[in-house]
Design a protein around this motif. Structure first.
Motif, short mmCIF file in Angstrom:
data_model
loop_
_atom_site.label_atom_id
_atom_site.label_comp_id
_atom_site.label_asym_id
_atom_site.label_seq_id
_atom_site.Cartn_x
_atom_site.Cartn_y
_atom_site.Cartn_z
N SER A 1 13.06 -33.71 -33.95
CA SER A 1 13.66 -33.12 -32.57
C SER A 1 14.91 -32.10 -33.19
N ARG B 1 7.23 -25.43 -30.37
CA ARG B 1 7.43 -25.88 -28.85
C ARG B 1 6.17 -26.75 -28.42
N ARG C 1 8.41 -28.26 -22.91
CA ARG C 1 9.60 -27.89 -22.94
C ARG C 1 10.50 -28.28 -24.37
N LYS C 2 10.03 -29.17 -25.11
CA LYS C 2 10.61 -29.63 -26.28
C LYS C 2 10.36 -28.83 -27.34
N TYR D 1 10.33 -28.64 -31.79
CA TYR D 1 10.56 -29.44 -32.97
C TYR D 1 10.33 -28.89 -34.17
#
Length: 104
Positions: free
Chosen positions: A45, A73, A76-77, A79
């Protein structure tokens, strides 16, 4: 006894259910060849990437926007791959707080 002969056996339902479950699990193991990611390809993250590189989340976002580091992506996160972060840092040089790409 012939190979295609029918055999009836009295067995409790729980044993029968467990026998079927174990058989299915064993057969599925033959088909489930999932490549295991190498430890260096672990997704991190933004917080983990910042901790690894000893920089803030804002700096990580700036580097991502300047395309100094590759981001991925998922939903919505965002990495980052550990190996790619280390390679990107090894290929850049910091001069007076500004990032300058080295020629290595």
């Amino acid at each position: 006894m012939a190979a295609n002969a029918t055999l009836f056996v009295a067995m409790p339902f729980d044993e029968f259910q467990e026998l079927i479950q174990n058989t299915i699990k064993n057969e599925l193991k033959k088909f489930s060849i999932v490549p295991q990611p190498t430890p260096q390809d672990d997704l991190m993250s933004i917080e983990d990437a910042g901790a690894l590189l000893h920089v803030s989340k804002v700096t990580i976002h700036k580097w991502k926007k300047k395309k100094l580091i590759q981001a991925y992506r998922i939903g919505r996160k965002i990495y980052f791959k550990r190996r790619e972060l280390i390679e990107a840092i090894n290929s850049t040089v910091l001069i007076r707080g500004k990032t300058k790409v080295s020629i290595n």
